[in-house]
Design a protein around this motif. Structure first.
Motif, PDB file in Angstrom:
ATOM      1  N   LYS A 222       0.735  -1.713   0.140  1.00 50.12           N
ATOM      2  CA  LYS A 222       0.365  -0.011   0.174  1.00 50.12           C
ATOM      3  C   LYS A 222       0.795   1.080  -0.099  1.00 50.12           C
ATOM      4  N   HIS A 223       2.313   1.254   0.487  1.00 54.02           N
ATOM      5  CA  HIS A 223       3.004   1.982   0.301  1.00 54.02           C
ATOM      6  C   HIS A 223       3.639   2.596  -0.763  1.00 54.02           C
ATOM      7  N   VAL A 224       3.881   1.318  -1.830  1.00 56.12           N
ATOM      8  CA  VAL A 224       4.145   1.975  -2.512  1.00 56.12           C
ATOM      9  C   VAL A 224       2.927   2.903  -3.773  1.00 56.12           C
ATOM     10  N   GLU A 225       1.876   2.708  -3.467  1.00 61.47           N
ATOM     11  CA  GLU A 225       0.999   2.872  -3.985  1.00 61.47           C
ATOM     12  C   GLU A 225       1.413   4.679  -4.359  1.00 61.47           C
ATOM     13  N   ARG A 226       1.487   5.163  -3.528  1.00 61.91           N
ATOM     14  CA  ARG A 226       1.998   6.665  -3.422  1.00 61.91           C
ATOM     15  C   ARG A 226       3.176   7.380  -3.673  1.00 61.91           C
ATOM     16  N   THR A 227       3.816   6.758  -4.186  1.00 63.26           N
ATOM     17  CA  THR A 227       5.402   7.300  -4.965  1.00 63.26           C
ATOM     18  C   THR A 227       5.601   7.287  -6.595  1.00 63.26           C
ATOM     19  N   LYS A 228       5.962   8.344  -6.017  1.00 67.59           N
ATOM     20  CA  LYS A 228       6.318   8.893  -8.245  1.00 67.59           C
ATOM     21  C   LYS A 228       6.721   7.586  -9.044  1.00 67.59           C
ATOM     22  N   GLN A 229       7.446   7.126  -8.325  1.00 67.67           N
ATOM     23  CA  GLN A 229       8.512   6.023  -9.532  1.00 67.67           C
ATOM     24  C   GLN A 229       8.456   5.070  -8.187  1.00 67.67           C
ATOM     25  N   LEU A 230       9.382   3.857  -8.763  1.00 67.16           N
ATOM     26  CA  LEU A 230       9.552   3.179  -8.234  1.00 67.16           C
ATOM     27  C   LEU A 230      10.754   2.721  -8.372  1.00 67.16           C
ATOM     28  N   LEU A 231      11.767   2.179  -7.820  1.00 70.71           N
ATOM     29  CA  LEU A 231      13.386   1.899  -7.507  1.00 70.71           C
ATOM     30  C   LEU A 231      13.611   0.437  -7.279  1.00 70.71           C
ATOM     31  N   PHE A 232      13.536  -0.197  -8.049  1.00 72.83           N
ATOM     32  CA  PHE A 232      13.030  -1.917  -8.359  1.00 72.83           C
ATOM     33  C   PHE A 232      15.140  -2.230  -7.498  1.00 72.83           C
ATOM     34  N   VAL A 233      15.497  -2.978  -6.331  1.00 74.68           N
ATOM     35  CA  VAL A 233      16.914  -3.621  -6.472  1.00 74.68           C
ATOM     36  C   VAL A 233      17.114  -4.986  -6.248  1.00 74.68           C
ATOM     37  N   VAL A 234      17.284  -5.226  -6.761  1.00 79.27           N
ATOM     38  CA  VAL A 234      17.358  -6.575  -6.509  1.00 79.27           C
ATOM     39  C   VAL A 234      19.281  -7.430  -6.949  1.00 79.27           C
ATOM     40  N   ASP A 235      19.583  -8.381  -5.975  1.00 74.52           N
ATOM     41  CA  ASP A 235      21.400  -8.860  -5.967  1.00 74.52           C
ATOM     42  C   ASP A 235      21.274  -9.902  -7.368  1.00 74.52           C
ATOM     43  N   VAL A 236      22.218  -8.623  -7.652  1.00 73.11           N
ATOM     44  CA  VAL A 236      23.115  -9.751  -9.061  1.00 73.11           C
ATOM     45  C   VAL A 236      22.874 -10.946  -9.849  1.00 73.11           C
ATOM     46  N   GLY A 237      23.207 -11.650  -8.278  1.00 74.15           N
ATOM     47  CA  GLY A 237      24.103 -12.962  -7.942  1.00 74.15           C
ATOM     48  C   GLY A 237      22.373 -13.649  -7.591  1.00 74.15           C
ATOM     49  N   GLY A 238      21.440 -12.911  -7.980  1.00 73.84           N
ATOM     50  CA  GLY A 238      20.024 -13.862  -6.672  1.00 73.84           C
ATOM     51  C   GLY A 238      19.957 -14.114  -5.853  1.00 73.84           C
ATOM     52  N   PHE A 239      18.815 -14.933  -5.424  1.00 70.45           N
ATOM     53  CA  PHE A 239      19.194 -15.260  -3.698  1.00 70.45           C
ATOM     54  C   PHE A 239      17.693 -15.623  -3.516  1.00 70.45           C
ATOM     55  N   GLN A 240      17.770 -16.884  -2.373  1.00 68.43           N
ATOM     56  CA  GLN A 240      16.795 -17.747  -1.788  1.00 68.43           C
ATOM     57  C   GLN A 240      16.523 -17.351  -0.465  1.00 68.43           C
ATOM     58  N   LEU A 241      15.522 -17.287  -0.426  1.00 68.28           N
ATOM     59  CA  LEU A 241      14.809 -16.646   0.825  1.00 68.28           C
ATOM     60  C   LEU A 241      15.183 -17.552   2.183  1.00 68.28           C
ATOM     61  N   ALA A 242      14.832 -18.907   1.433  1.00 70.17           N
ATOM     62  CA  ALA A 242      15.036 -20.143   2.803  1.00 70.17           C
ATOM     63  C   ALA A 242      15.001 -21.648   2.006  1.00 70.17           C
ATOM     64  N   SER A 243      15.886 -22.487   2.780  1.00 71.94           N
ATOM     65  CA  SER A 243      16.407 -23.612   1.955  1.00 71.94           C
ATOM     66  C   SER A 243      15.522 -23.923   1.765  1.00 71.94           C
ATOM     67  N   LYS A 244      14.205 -23.919   1.782  1.00 68.66           N
ATOM     68  CA  LYS A 244      12.798 -24.722   1.169  1.00 68.66           C
ATOM     69  C   LYS A 244      12.310 -23.921   0.160  1.00 68.66           C
ATOM     70  N   THR A 245      12.998 -22.856  -0.604  1.00 68.62           N
ATOM     71  CA  THR A 245      12.867 -21.978  -1.202  1.00 68.62           C
ATOM     72  C   THR A 245      13.193 -22.151  -2.493  1.00 68.62           C
ATOM     73  N   PRO A 246      12.792 -21.933  -3.655  1.00 70.41           N
ATOM     74  CA  PRO A 246      13.484 -22.485  -4.809  1.00 70.41           C
ATOM     75  C   PRO A 246      14.644 -20.744  -4.735  1.00 70.41           C
ATOM     76  N   PHE A 247      16.281 -21.089  -5.529  1.00 69.16           N
ATOM     77  CA  PHE A 247      16.740 -20.487  -5.427  1.00 69.16           C
ATOM     78  C   PHE A 247      16.300 -19.006  -6.391  1.00 69.16           C
ATOM     79  N   ARG A 248      16.323 -17.849  -7.065  1.00 69.10           N
ATOM     80  CA  ARG A 248      16.117 -17.568  -7.983  1.00 69.10           C
ATOM     81  C   ARG A 248      16.637 -16.060  -8.351  1.00 69.10           C
TER      82      ARG A 248
END
Length: 385
Positions: A222-248
């Motif tokens: 809901k906080h994204v709704e009132r921003t003028k622009q979006l700044l996507f931030v990603v890890d160049v090497g990808g990430f894995q949230l937890a051991s049971k979740t897939p690597f992205r």
């Protein structure tokens, strides 16, 4: 030199972005039957945008979560018309949407001084009401805070959003090698040499399924709704949230973030967006960046990397793709300039659009005026004079 000041919510204790209150308008005053006197109306309850306010402060001001306006005064021999009851003003931060319990929007507070009446006071007693006053309206309302910022950080946990804001601001938010270190929004302010100021919201990290309110879910989105622009931030090497979740990979992360926004509210993707590829200090980062750029140029060719239900309907085109290392400072200055350039371009487009709109209105009114009977005759008479 560009620098950033940090507005932090920590000093107010636990961050609150939604508050429910009972509000009631004041009752009207009694009329005076033998002299036809009219009782004063009850006061109204307003929500008003003010400086230095938080929902935490409102909660502390009204511990019982009840706000009631003053009653109208009775009519009397000395004052046949009773005085109106005092209004109640609930001072609130900018960025509030006031809704009913069932989600109906009563109004928005988008700038300092904006006012929304939430309940009206009761009418004073008059001849028509047999001099009996009416009670004020009463209801429960919700104050829902959606931060207003020029730029909203969008990223999965551990993408380095907090580290990036630290690199931009020399601030010291909580940073660690585990997910969800940002648990509440913080606003940073970029101040440029020409005194231009740009606000950036560092928000809690998304997880897959955020649109269904998983993790921080709607509390973030809901906080994204009132921003003028979006700044996507990603890890160049990808990430894995937890051991049971897939690597992205970084490409998958971009598309999954896009899909989460799309599923929550598709119009969010109409906002201009920049992409920050973080952690460029890691081994092999340049090769991974090249691969990511190739994938972003032809995303349809790489959709087989994503689950079918997480393929975006539309792929985002980023205004700028900026590689950085929040740890070493690489690319940070370029990012600052790219942010400024993107927002300036948007402001120019919006100004031109407003100008065109006003020009069209002027032409329309001029055309309508020329259709009024006798208009040409009037002009001719004035012309002969």
């Amino acid at each position: 030199m560009v620098h950033i000041s940090r507005i932090c919510f920590r000093k107010y204790g636990k961050f609150i972005d939604n508050l429910r209150l009972y509000v009631r308008g004041g009752s009207g005053g009694m009329g005076l039957p033998r002299l036809g006197g009219k009782g004063g109306n009850g006061g109204d309850v307003w929500v008003v945008a003010a400086h230095n306010m938080t929902l935490k402060k409102i909660k502390d001001t009204y511990p019982l979560k009840r706000c009631i306006a003053g009653c109208g005064e009775n009519s009397s021999i000395r004052a046949l018309k009773g005085v109106k009851g005092s209004d109640k003003e609930i001072l609130a931060p900018v960025g509030i949407t006031v809704t009913t319990d069932d989600g109906k929007i009563i109004g928005d507070l988008n700038a300092l001084g904006d006012r929304v009446m939430v309940v009206k006071g009761g009418a004073g007693g008059t001849f028509d009401s047999e001099f009996q006053p009416k009670k004020g309206k009463a209801k429960h309302i919700r104050l829902d805070l959606k931060l207003i910022a020029d730029l909203g950080f969008v990223g999965f946990p551990n993408a380095g959003k907090s580290s990036l804001l630290t690199a931009l601001s020399n601030a010291t938010p909580q940073i660690a090698s585990y997910a969800f270190t940002t648990l509440k929004p913080e606003i940073g302010k970029l101040i440029y040499p020409d005194h231009k100021q740009i606000s950036a919201a560092d928000l809690p990290g998304l997880i897959e399924g955020a649109h269904m309110n998983k993790g921080m879910g709607h509390k973030f989105l809901k906080h994204v709704e009132r921003t003028k622009q979006l700044l996507f931030v990603v890890d160049v090497g990808g990430f894995q949230l937890a051991s049971k979740t897939p690597f992205r990979s970084a490409f998958e992360a971009v598309q999954l973030l896009t899909k989460e926004l799309e599923l929550y509210k598709e119009e969010l993707l109409s906002k201009p967006a920049l992409l920050v590829v973080n952690k460029m200090d890691l081994p092999g980062a340049e090769d991974k960046l090249s691969e990511l750029k190739e994938q972003l140029q032809n995303p349809e060719e790489f959709v087989d990397l994503l689950p079918d239900d997480m393929i975006p309907n539309n792929y985002l085109t980023f205004r700028h793709v900026v590689p950085v290392s929040a740890i070493t400072g690489f690319g940070v200055d370029q990012l600052k300039m790219s942010i400024r350039q993107s927002l300036d371009e948007q402001a120019t487009v919006e100004t031109q659009a407003t100008h065109q709109e006003k020009l069209q209105e002027l032409r329309y009114h001029s055309h309508e005026q020329s259709k009024i009977p006798g208009q040409h005759l009037t002009r001719a008479v004035h012309g002969n004079k």
